[in-house]
Design a protein around this motif. Structure first.
Motif, mmCIF file in Angstrom:
data_model
loop_
_atom_site.group_PDB
_atom_site.id
_atom_site.type_symbol
_atom_site.label_atom_id
_atom_site.label_comp_id
_atom_site.label_asym_id
_atom_site.label_seq_id
_atom_site.Cartn_x
_atom_site.Cartn_y
_atom_site.Cartn_z
ATOM 1 N N SER A 21 0.831 -1.208 0.000
ATOM 2 C CA SER A 21 0.000 0.000 0.000
ATOM 3 C C SER A 21 0.869 1.263 0.000
ATOM 4 C CB SER A 21 -0.995 0.001 1.162
ATOM 5 O OG SER A 21 -0.362 -0.220 2.391
ATOM 6 N N ALA A 22 2.036 1.224 0.642
ATOM 7 C CA ALA A 22 2.955 2.367 0.624
ATOM 8 C C ALA A 22 3.520 2.581 -0.785
ATOM 9 C CB ALA A 22 4.095 2.160 1.617
ATOM 10 N N ARG A 23 3.822 1.500 -1.488
ATOM 11 C CA ARG A 23 4.321 1.620 -2.866
ATOM 12 C C ARG A 23 3.250 2.222 -3.774
ATOM 13 N NH1 ARG A 23 7.350 -4.191 -3.444
ATOM 14 N NH2 ARG A 23 9.103 -3.669 -2.090
ATOM 15 N N ILE A 24 2.004 1.773 -3.589
ATOM 16 C CA ILE A 24 0.895 2.316 -4.377
ATOM 17 C C ILE A 24 0.753 3.813 -4.093
ATOM 18 C CG2 ILE A 24 -1.635 2.305 -4.614
ATOM 19 C CD1 ILE A 24 -1.468 -0.792 -4.255
ATOM 20 N N LYS A 25 0.771 4.182 -2.821
ATOM 21 C CA LYS A 25 0.656 5.585 -2.431
ATOM 22 C C LYS A 25 1.774 6.425 -3.055
ATOM 23 C CE LYS A 25 0.673 8.419 1.770
ATOM 24 N NZ LYS A 25 0.734 8.359 3.244
ATOM 25 N N ILE A 43 -5.842 4.047 2.392
ATOM 26 C CA ILE A 43 -6.604 3.362 3.439
ATOM 27 C C ILE A 43 -7.165 2.052 2.909
ATOM 28 C CG2 ILE A 43 -8.717 3.452 4.853
ATOM 29 C CD1 ILE A 43 -8.162 6.538 5.089
ATOM 30 N N ALA A 44 -7.838 2.105 1.759
ATOM 31 C CA ALA A 44 -8.463 0.905 1.198
ATOM 32 C C ALA A 44 -7.429 -0.160 0.845
ATOM 33 C CB ALA A 44 -9.299 1.271 -0.018
ATOM 34 N N SER A 45 -6.311 0.252 0.231
ATOM 35 C CA SER A 45 -5.302 -0.733 -0.163
ATOM 36 C C SER A 45 -4.597 -1.331 1.054
ATOM 37 C CB SER A 45 -4.298 -0.135 -1.149
ATOM 38 O OG SER A 45 -3.565 0.915 -0.578
ATOM 39 N N TYR A 46 -4.385 -0.527 2.092
ATOM 40 C CA TYR A 46 -3.779 -1.056 3.325
ATOM 41 C C TYR A 46 -4.697 -2.102 3.954
ATOM 42 C CZ TYR A 46 -1.867 -1.391 8.021
ATOM 43 O OH TYR A 46 -1.351 -1.878 9.193
ATOM 44 N N GLU A 47 -5.981 -1.792 4.059
ATOM 45 C CA GLU A 47 -6.936 -2.748 4.636
ATOM 46 C C GLU A 47 -6.964 -4.041 3.829
ATOM 47 O OE1 GLU A 47 -8.173 -2.464 7.501
ATOM 48 O OE2 GLU A 47 -8.809 -0.420 7.930
ATOM 49 N N ALA A 48 -6.944 -3.915 2.494
ATOM 50 C CA ALA A 48 -6.945 -5.101 1.632
ATOM 51 C C ALA A 48 -5.680 -5.929 1.846
ATOM 52 C CB ALA A 48 -7.072 -4.681 0.173
ATOM 53 N N ASP A 66 -5.870 4.430 -15.288
ATOM 54 C CA ASP A 66 -6.158 4.959 -16.618
ATOM 55 C C ASP A 66 -6.529 6.431 -16.486
ATOM 56 O OD1 ASP A 66 -8.940 5.087 -16.059
ATOM 57 O OD2 ASP A 66 -9.281 3.110 -16.918
ATOM 58 N N GLU A 67 -7.006 7.027 -17.552
ATOM 59 C CA GLU A 67 -7.236 8.474 -17.585
ATOM 60 C C GLU A 67 -8.230 8.964 -16.533
ATOM 61 O OE1 GLU A 67 -7.511 6.499 -20.345
ATOM 62 O OE2 GLU A 67 -5.553 7.002 -21.187
ATOM 63 N N ASP A 68 -9.261 8.167 -16.254
ATOM 64 C CA ASP A 68 -10.317 8.657 -15.364
ATOM 65 C C ASP A 68 -10.580 7.801 -14.134
ATOM 66 O OD1 ASP A 68 -11.396 6.573 -16.775
ATOM 67 O OD2 ASP A 68 -13.179 7.633 -17.448
ATOM 68 N N SER A 69 -9.773 6.755 -13.931
ATOM 69 C CA SER A 69 -10.008 5.922 -12.746
ATOM 70 C C SER A 69 -8.763 5.153 -12.333
ATOM 71 C CB SER A 69 -11.157 4.945 -13.002
ATOM 72 O OG SER A 69 -10.778 3.987 -13.966
ATOM 73 N N ILE A 70 -8.818 4.690 -11.100
ATOM 74 C CA ILE A 70 -7.784 3.831 -10.534
ATOM 75 C C ILE A 70 -8.502 2.590 -10.013
ATOM 76 C CG2 ILE A 70 -6.068 3.587 -8.689
ATOM 77 C CD1 ILE A 70 -5.719 6.698 -8.928
ATOM 78 N N THR A 71 -7.980 1.426 -10.375
ATOM 79 C CA THR A 71 -8.571 0.161 -9.938
ATOM 80 C C THR A 71 -7.507 -0.653 -9.225
ATOM 81 O OG1 THR A 71 -10.058 0.179 -11.846
ATOM 82 C CG2 THR A 71 -9.787 -1.924 -10.696
ATOM 83 N N ILE A 72 -7.896 -1.243 -8.100
ATOM 84 C CA ILE A 72 -7.026 -2.170 -7.386
ATOM 85 C C ILE A 72 -7.766 -3.491 -7.301
ATOM 86 C CG2 ILE A 72 -5.809 -2.689 -5.242
ATOM 87 C CD1 ILE A 72 -5.606 0.351 -4.793
ATOM 88 N N ILE A 73 -7.146 -4.531 -7.851
ATOM 89 C CA ILE A 73 -7.724 -5.866 -7.824
ATOM 90 C C ILE A 73 -6.912 -6.704 -6.854
ATOM 91 C CG2 ILE A 73 -8.296 -7.924 -9.169
ATOM 92 C CD1 ILE A 73 -8.279 -5.985 -11.654
ATOM 93 N N CYS A 74 -7.584 -7.204 -5.820
ATOM 94 C CA CYS A 74 -6.946 -7.997 -4.782
ATOM 95 C C CYS A 74 -7.446 -9.435 -4.939
ATOM 96 C CB CYS A 74 -7.323 -7.477 -3.403
ATOM 97 S SG CYS A 74 -7.153 -5.690 -3.247
ATOM 98 N N ALA A 75 -6.561 -10.339 -5.324
ATOM 99 C CA ALA A 75 -6.974 -11.719 -5.587
ATOM 100 C C ALA A 75 -6.111 -12.669 -4.768
ATOM 101 C CB ALA A 75 -6.855 -12.033 -7.067
ATOM 102 N N ASP A 76 -6.771 -13.533 -3.994
ATOM 103 C CA ASP A 76 -6.023 -14.504 -3.200
ATOM 104 C C ASP A 76 -6.416 -15.933 -3.578
ATOM 105 O OD1 ASP A 76 -8.176 -15.554 -1.502
ATOM 106 O OD2 ASP A 76 -8.080 -13.693 -0.382
ATOM 107 N N GLY A 105 -6.961 -7.068 13.083
ATOM 108 C CA GLY A 105 -8.157 -7.889 13.255
ATOM 109 C C GLY A 105 -9.293 -7.216 13.989
ATOM 110 N N ALA A 106 -9.435 -5.898 13.831
ATOM 111 C CA ALA A 106 -10.502 -5.170 14.519
ATOM 112 C C ALA A 106 -11.849 -5.279 13.809
ATOM 113 C CB ALA A 106 -10.119 -3.695 14.664
ATOM 114 N N GLY A 107 -11.873 -5.929 12.657
ATOM 115 C CA GLY A 107 -13.139 -6.082 11.943
ATOM 116 C C GLY A 107 -13.564 -4.851 11.172
ATOM 117 N N MET A 108 -12.599 -4.045 10.745
ATOM 118 C CA MET A 108 -12.915 -2.832 9.986
ATOM 119 C C MET A 108 -12.390 -2.897 8.551
ATOM 120 S SD MET A 108 -14.763 -1.093 11.947
ATOM 121 C CE MET A 108 -14.863 0.381 10.973
ATOM 122 N N GLY A 109 -11.731 -3.985 8.178
ATOM 123 C CA GLY A 109 -11.102 -4.088 6.862
ATOM 124 C C GLY A 109 -12.061 -3.874 5.704
#
Length: 137
Positions: A21-25, A43-48, A66-76, A105-109
């Protein structure tokens, strides 16, 4: 597509927790993305990332810009989320006592990922979970 990058996430690798998440930021800062949007994505990428470290058998996060959006795909690669509706409730957690003692593990992810993204989709089975987070520029 302006930019795409794939990052590996390893199960139980708490020493590396937050690095992806720091690299993405940092990449978003280099590209001049608005700081308010960077904060939401961080925040979202760290939680993921933390969820994948705690709950999955490992996987990857893919950043697509891309020009108008950022997408993060998290696949496990499993074991899946048995009850997505329950997992979306703030405070619900299946994290072990050991993980909680480390401060996770606070249940906020998932709730925080949903709150900070413009669109979140979850597909889950015992073979694995894919969470797609979309952010408008």
């Amino acid at each position: 597509m302006i930019y795409t990058r794939d990052y590996a996430i390893e199960k139980d690798d708490f020493a590396a927790a937050g690095e992806v998440s720091a690299r993405i930021k940092n990449k978003l800062k280099q590209m001049g993305v608005d700081h308010t949007l960077i904060r939401k994505i961080a925040i979202a990428s760290y939680e993921a990332e933390i969820n994948m470290i705690i709950h999955s058998f490992g996987g990857h996060m893919q950043l697509d810009i891309d020009e108008d959006s950022i997408t993060i795909i998290c696949a496990d690669t499993g074991p899946g989320i048995p009850d997505i509706d329950l997992a979306m409730q703030e405070g619900y957690s299946t994290a072990s006592d050991t993980v909680r003692e480390m401060g996770f593990g606070a249940g906020m992810g998932l709730p925080n990922m949903n709150k900070n993204s413009d669109n979140m989709q979850i597909e889950s089975s015992p073979a694995g979970t894919t969470v797609t987070l979309k952010f408008k520029m």
